[in-house]
Design an enzyme around this catalytic site. Sequence first.
Site, PDB file in Angstrom:
ATOM      1  N   THR A  56      42.967  75.832   9.811  1.00  0.00           N
ATOM      2  CA  THR A  56      42.551  75.064   8.551  1.00  0.00           C
ATOM      3  C   THR A  56      41.408  74.054   8.898  1.00  0.00           C
ATOM      4  O   THR A  56      41.496  73.433  10.078  1.00  0.00           O
ATOM      5  CB  THR A  56      43.828  74.224   8.267  1.00  0.00           C
ATOM      6  OG1 THR A  56      43.188  73.434   6.982  1.00  0.00           O
ATOM      7  CG2 THR A  56      44.561  73.332   9.101  1.00  0.00           C
ATOM      8  N   GLY A  57      40.191  74.169   8.621  1.00  0.00           N
ATOM      9  CA  GLY A  57      39.312  73.413   8.857  1.00  0.00           C
ATOM     10  C   GLY A  57      38.167  73.962   7.974  1.00  0.00           C
ATOM     11  O   GLY A  57      38.232  74.694   6.944  1.00  0.00           O
ATOM     12  N   ARG A  84      32.012  83.029  -2.126  1.00  0.00           N
ATOM     13  CA  ARG A  84      32.098  82.588  -0.727  1.00  0.00           C
ATOM     14  C   ARG A  84      33.512  82.907  -0.141  1.00  0.00           C
ATOM     15  O   ARG A  84      34.467  82.771  -0.641  1.00  0.00           O
ATOM     16  CB  ARG A  84      31.728  81.114  -0.675  1.00  0.00           C
ATOM     17  CG  ARG A  84      31.818  80.476   0.698  1.00  0.00           C
ATOM     18  CD  ARG A  84      33.299  79.799   0.858  1.00  0.00           C
ATOM     19  NE  ARG A  84      33.245  79.195   2.200  1.00  0.00           N
ATOM     20  CZ  ARG A  84      34.511  78.815   2.668  1.00  0.00           C
ATOM     21  NH1 ARG A  84      35.519  78.870   2.063  1.00  0.00           N
ATOM     22  NH2 ARG A  84      34.516  77.954   3.970  1.00  0.00           N
ATOM     23  N   THR A 138      43.823  74.420   3.371  1.00  0.00           N
ATOM     24  CA  THR A 138      44.366  75.767   3.702  1.00  0.00           C
ATOM     25  C   THR A 138      45.901  75.480   3.837  1.00  0.00           C
ATOM     26  O   THR A 138      46.482  74.563   4.333  1.00  0.00           O
ATOM     27  CB  THR A 138      43.741  76.617   4.549  1.00  0.00           C
ATOM     28  OG1 THR A 138      42.137  76.462   4.570  1.00  0.00           O
ATOM     29  CG2 THR A 138      44.065  77.971   4.953  1.00  0.00           C
ATOM     30  N   GLY A 150      35.746  76.435   7.428  1.00  0.00           N
ATOM     31  CA  GLY A 150      35.756  77.976   7.832  1.00  0.00           C
ATOM     32  C   GLY A 150      34.346  78.291   8.537  1.00  0.00           C
ATOM     33  O   GLY A 150      34.455  79.311   9.135  1.00  0.00           O
ATOM     34  N   GLY A 171      35.614  82.382   3.640  1.00  0.00           N
ATOM     35  CA  GLY A 171      35.778  81.554   4.621  1.00  0.00           C
ATOM     36  C   GLY A 171      36.438  82.274   5.817  1.00  0.00           C
ATOM     37  O   GLY A 171      36.434  83.466   5.755  1.00  0.00           O
ATOM     38  N   ASP A 172      37.187  81.467   6.605  1.00  0.00           N
ATOM     39  CA  ASP A 172      37.538  82.012   7.968  1.00  0.00           C
ATOM     40  C   ASP A 172      39.051  82.537   7.781  1.00  0.00           C
ATOM     41  O   ASP A 172      39.339  83.499   8.311  1.00  0.00           O
ATOM     42  CB  ASP A 172      37.813  81.009   8.992  1.00  0.00           C
ATOM     43  CG  ASP A 172      38.489  79.647   8.717  1.00  0.00           C
ATOM     44  OD1 ASP A 172      38.467  79.217   7.730  1.00  0.00           O
ATOM     45  OD2 ASP A 172      39.428  79.641   9.435  1.00  0.00           O
TER      46      ASP A 172
END
Length: 313
Positions: free
Chosen positions: A230-231, A207, A179, A233, A209-210
Site C-alpha cells: 500500500t503506497g 490510471r 489500498t 503505486g 497503479g501497483d
Amino acid sequence: MENKQRFALALHGGAGTITRASLTLQMDQEYRLALHQALEIGHAILEKGGSALAAVEATVVSLEDCPLFNAGRGSVFNKRGTHEMDAAIMDGKTLGAGAITGVRNVRNPIKLASEVMRHSDHVLLCQQGAEEFARNQGIAFEPDDYFFTQQRYDQWQALRDSDVYMLDHSLAKEKKFGTVGAVAVDLEGNLAAATSTGGMTNKNFNRIGDTPIIGAGTYANNRTCAVSCTGHGEFFMRSVVAYDISCLMEYKGLSLTQASDLVVMDKLKKLGGEGGLIAVDAQGNVALPFNSEGMYRGSWVAGQEPVVAIYQD
C-alpha cells in the site's frame, strides 16, 4: 510440536499521514473494529484448515464492503467523477494469479480477480473486458450510489477542476494511501496474497497503479513469502517491491523481516516512495513495515492474540 505448521494472517487498510491528531476517537475505534472483524473472518477459515487463498479473499471482501476503506464500497472518485477499481490475488503454491483493473460497479473486485485466476487463461483483464467476464461468471454488480460516500465526494469536489490528484485524504499535505490487502499461510504451508484499491482521488481515468501488477503490489511464492503493498503505486511499480522482497529471501538468504525492512525503509524511501506492506513467510512469521506516519494494519498468528494497530507506536 516445533515442526507443527502454524498458520498466520496479516492485513492492511492503507498507509500514509495517519496520526492520532488526524482521527477522532470514534473514527479510531471504527477503523480498529473493521480491522478486527476482517481478521476474524480470515482467521476462522485458517483455523478450520481452510486455504490461504480462501482466507485472503474473504478478508479482503470484508474490507471492500466497509466504506471506511478505499476499495470496493468506499472507493475514491477519479477525474471524471467515477470509480475505477483494481484488485489482484496470487497463489503461492502454483504461482497462479488473477488481476483486474479499471472496473466499474463490481461489488467485490477481489472476487473478480479470483475468477480470472481460476477460470480464465489470463492473469490481467481490464475495464470492459473484465466487466464482461465478471457478468459471465455471475459476479455481483452494484449501482453507482452503492459506492458513493460523502467524504470521498467532498475530496473530489475540492480537486475536480485541477490537475492535482490526492492520495485519499482531505488535505493535500496529509497523504493516506487507501489500498486494502491480506496475506496468509495455511496449515498446509501454502501462501497467498490479495490486494484491492480504488486508486487515488482525481486520478486520470484509466490510471493503473501497483495493486493489480503481479510482483509490484501483490506477490506470493511458497518458497519465500506473500506480500501485499500500500503506497504511492508508481514508486512500488518502479521498484517491483513485492517481488524484490521474495528475491532477497530466495537469492540472498535474508529473513522476511530483513528483506521487508530493506525494501521499505531503505530502497523505496531513497526513491521517495511512501507507504508500507504486509508480508508473511511459510513459517508463519509476519512483517508489517511502513515508512509513513501510520498504516492501518493487523495480524493474527496461530496460538497468539490478534493485533490491530494504526500509528507508528
